[in-house]
Design a protein around this motif. Structure first.
Motif, PDB file in Angstrom:
ATOM      1  N   UNK A 162       0.826  -1.208   0.000  1.00  0.00           N
ATOM      2  CA  UNK A 162       0.000   0.000   0.000  1.00  0.00           C
ATOM      3  C   UNK A 162       0.859   1.257   0.000  1.00  0.00           C
ATOM      4  N   UNK A 163       0.538   2.151  -0.922  1.00  0.00           N
ATOM      5  CA  UNK A 163       1.116   3.495  -0.958  1.00  0.00           C
ATOM      6  C   UNK A 163      -0.015   4.515  -1.006  1.00  0.00           C
ATOM      7  N   UNK A 164       0.255   5.689  -0.493  1.00  0.00           N
ATOM      8  CA  UNK A 164      -0.711   6.782  -0.585  1.00  0.00           C
ATOM      9  C   UNK A 164      -0.359   7.653  -1.793  1.00  0.00           C
ATOM     10  N   UNK A 165      -1.405   8.070  -2.507  1.00  0.00           N
ATOM     11  CA  UNK A 165      -1.213   8.859  -3.721  1.00  0.00           C
ATOM     12  C   UNK A 165      -1.943  10.184  -3.553  1.00  0.00           C
ATOM     13  N   UNK A 166      -1.175  11.281  -3.585  1.00  0.00           N
ATOM     14  CA  UNK A 166      -1.782  12.607  -3.482  1.00  0.00           C
ATOM     15  C   UNK A 166      -1.525  13.381  -4.776  1.00  0.00           C
ATOM     16  N   UNK A 167      -1.287  14.674  -4.689  1.00  0.00           N
ATOM     17  CA  UNK A 167      -1.173  15.495  -5.882  1.00  0.00           C
ATOM     18  C   UNK A 167       0.272  15.800  -6.257  1.00  0.00           C
ATOM     19  N   UNK A 168       0.492  16.012  -7.546  1.00  0.00           N
ATOM     20  CA  UNK A 168       1.817  16.367  -8.057  1.00  0.00           C
ATOM     21  C   UNK A 168       2.077  17.856  -7.853  1.00  0.00           C
ATOM     22  N   UNK A 169       3.353  18.198  -7.696  1.00  0.00           N
ATOM     23  CA  UNK A 169       3.735  19.596  -7.562  1.00  0.00           C
ATOM     24  C   UNK A 169       4.524  20.107  -8.746  1.00  0.00           C
ATOM     25  N   UNK A 170       4.534  19.347  -9.835  1.00  0.00           N
ATOM     26  CA  UNK A 170       5.281  19.736 -11.033  1.00  0.00           C
ATOM     27  C   UNK A 170       4.340  20.312 -12.086  1.00  0.00           C
ATOM     28  N   UNK A 171       4.904  21.105 -12.986  1.00  0.00           N
ATOM     29  CA  UNK A 171       4.099  21.739 -14.032  1.00  0.00           C
ATOM     30  C   UNK A 171       4.335  21.144 -15.403  1.00  0.00           C
ATOM     31  N   UNK A 172       5.531  20.585 -15.648  1.00  0.00           N
ATOM     32  CA  UNK A 172       5.863  20.121 -16.990  1.00  0.00           C
ATOM     33  C   UNK A 172       6.395  18.699 -17.049  1.00  0.00           C
ATOM     34  N   UNK A 173       6.841  18.167 -15.925  1.00  0.00           N
ATOM     35  CA  UNK A 173       7.397  16.810 -15.922  1.00  0.00           C
ATOM     36  C   UNK A 173       6.539  15.920 -15.028  1.00  0.00           C
ATOM     37  N   UNK A 174       6.497  14.613 -15.308  1.00  0.00           N
ATOM     38  CA  UNK A 174       5.624  13.735 -14.530  1.00  0.00           C
ATOM     39  C   UNK A 174       6.155  13.482 -13.118  1.00  0.00           C
TER      40      UNK A 174
END
Length: 517
Positions: free
Chosen positions: A227-239
């Motif tokens: 199990x991992x927790x998935x939240x939001x990305x903080x990048x604008x152009x790269x994954x």
């Protein structure tokens, strides 16, 4: 003559009370029968979790969920609508596929974070680097060119992939103490490593992106197997990609040992610009006191790691099922019964806070709100939320529910007011009686809360049915109660940390433009 008249009056009064009690028992019995013999929760759960899927605010799936709920309510003869409270950054997940292609070939278990930018068409192949050990920000800035063209690993390497309970069951005392110390030391060292870069988690990924990194690789372990927790990305152009502990640890060790692993990442997503965001509101209009309200409350949105089954698909289908049963068994309530399926709760109780801000008349007329949010388990705890007289009316209402439904419930009166955590707090902070119905754990925090394993198969339908019966009974009793609930607040205690008297929480200001500049 006076004595005979008094006796007659008492007899009539006794007959009235008996009739009321009998009617009350009959309604509760019908609620139980409908909830057990004609339950719709499995069907609703399948459609919401399996067909529609996760319900991240701003996604097409969230809009599909709102529309399906309105259609479902209307099919039951219940008036329903989607109420827009703001706008959000629109985004849609596509395929995430990650393979290690050197020093051997293996497909990795990975997922892009919410709102992650995509890779270029066809994906990206690159090596990996780990955030270095540096003494200060200047040294880190000198290192940054090494990130160019590489996937950068920004999470610590876990010394064990076994959760604590597994060690506690099988390890020797010496081994258990050793692994605890290793984890504590590793966590402290990693925090120091990040701090020495001169960045926090938000600014670190921005610096790496500006340095030309191919992408961000992380692993937010949830302290459970797989199990991992998935939240939001903080990048604008790269994954930004989360890789499960097992595969992340392998990559980390290969980098450290000099075997120079290479991964191929294909991450697809779509930016949908600015989209509206909603609460779904359903209504069974009251017949005698239509301007007083009972609200059946649950947040409807979820994170995207799994399908939002226990957070908060269970609360949502519970409130929908309660409304269906009440419409069938108790179609003419004395007070108006509302269902609030709130949007954007995961980003800060935004939907419910906006509803409170936009509907002061409903907040003023609130008889009671019942909110359920923490998993699939049967309700085991209810607090009075700091309202002095909450014991009187909640006690009456609970006493009407079947004993096998309430026997595990512990109550705390008057309790303390919630300033956050779930949507009842939006109402409590406005001085309105909102109550959180806390559920049995079922390993919620490490196995399903915001994780990749929060899926249909984790639902415990017997417990969900238990909660349907409980909440339907509470809503019925709250509607029938001849008295309006008291809002008298307790005097809050001294905060032992500050030495100052605690104050009632302030209402939240909702974010009505989420993810938008």
């Amino acid at each position: 003559m006076i004595q005979k008249s008094l006796m007659s009056a008492l007899l009539i009064l006794c007959l009235v009370f008996t009739a009321v009690a009998q009617n009350q028992d009959e309604i509760v019995e019908q609620i139980v029968l409908e909830a057990t013999e004609n339950s719709q929760i499995e069907e609703m759960a399948h459609h919401l979790m399996d067909v529609i899927g996760p319900r991240l605010v701003g996604t097409p799936q969230m809009q599909h969920a709102h529309d399906w709920a309105v259609e479902t309510f209307e099919n039951w003869g219940i008036t329903a609508r989607n109420e827009q409270f703001g706008e959000w950054r629109g985004w849609e997940r596509g395929i995430t596929h990650v393979d290690m292609i050197s020093p051997r070939v293996v497909t990795l278990e990975a997922m892009q974070l919410a709102w992650s930018p995509p890779t270029p068409e066809g994906g990206v192949e690159a090596g990996l680097v780990i955030i270095p050990e540096v003494s200060d920000e200047e040294e880190f800035s000198a290192w940054l060119p090494n990130a160019e063209g590489k996937f950068v690993m920004i999470s610590m390497h876990q010394p064990t992939g076994r959760p604590d309970y597994n060690w506690e069951e099988f390890a020797t005392e010496e081994s258990l103490e050793k692994i605890r110390q290793e984890r504590q030391d590793a966590t402290r060292a990693w925090r120091e490593r990040i701090a020495n870069t001169g960045h926090n988690n938000r600014t670190l990924v921005q610096a790496l992106e500006e340095a030309g990194a191919a992408g961000i690789i992380m692993s937010n372990w949830s302290q459970g197997f797989g199990t991992n927790k998935i939240f939001g990305a903080g990048t604008e152009n790269i994954p930004t990609i989360d890789i499960l502990l097992e595969d992340y640890g392998m990559l980390y060790r290969l980098v450290e040992s000099g075997h120079d692993p290479v991964i191929r990442v294909r991450a697809e997503s779509k930016d949908h610009g600015v989209v509206p965001t909603f609460n779904t509101i359903a209504e069974i209009r009251g017949t005698e006191k239509p301007d007083e309200y009972i609200i059946l409350s649950a947040h409807y949105d979820s994170w995207e790691a799994g399908t939002g089954a226990t957070d908060n698909g269970t609360g949502s289908i519970t409130m929908m099922e309660v409304a269906r049963i009440l419409k069938k068994i108790y179609p003419n309530p004395k007070r108006t019964i509302l269902v609030g399926l709130w949007g954007a709760e995961e980003q800060g109780l935004n939907g419910s806070a906006a509803f409170v801000e936009d509907n002061p008349d409903i907040v003023e007329g609130l008889q009671a709100l019942f909110n359920q949010d923490n998993g699939t388990g049967r309700v085991v705890s209810i607090s009075g939320q700091g309202f002095v007289n909450s014991y009187d009316y909640l006690g009456r209402w609970l006493s009407a529910a079947p004993r096998d439904v309430t026997q595990h419930i512990e109550t705390t009166f008057p309790g303390m007011p919630s300033g956050g955590g779930s949507d009842h707090a939006s109402f409590v902070s406005a001085g309105a009686p909102g109550f959180f119905l806390s559920s049995l754990n079922w390993s919620y925090w490490n196995y399903t809360w915001h994780t990749n394993r929060d899926t249909y198969d984790k639902l415990v339908f017997d417990d969900v049915r238990n909660n349907v019966i409980l909440i339907a009974t509470l809503a019925y009793m709250a509607s029938e109660d001849p008295e309006k609930t008291s809002r008298e607040r307790r005097v809050l205690p001294i905060n032992p940390r500050t030495g100052e008297q605690m104050t009632w929480p302030n209402p939240r200001t909702p974010n009505r433009r989420g993810g938008l500049n």
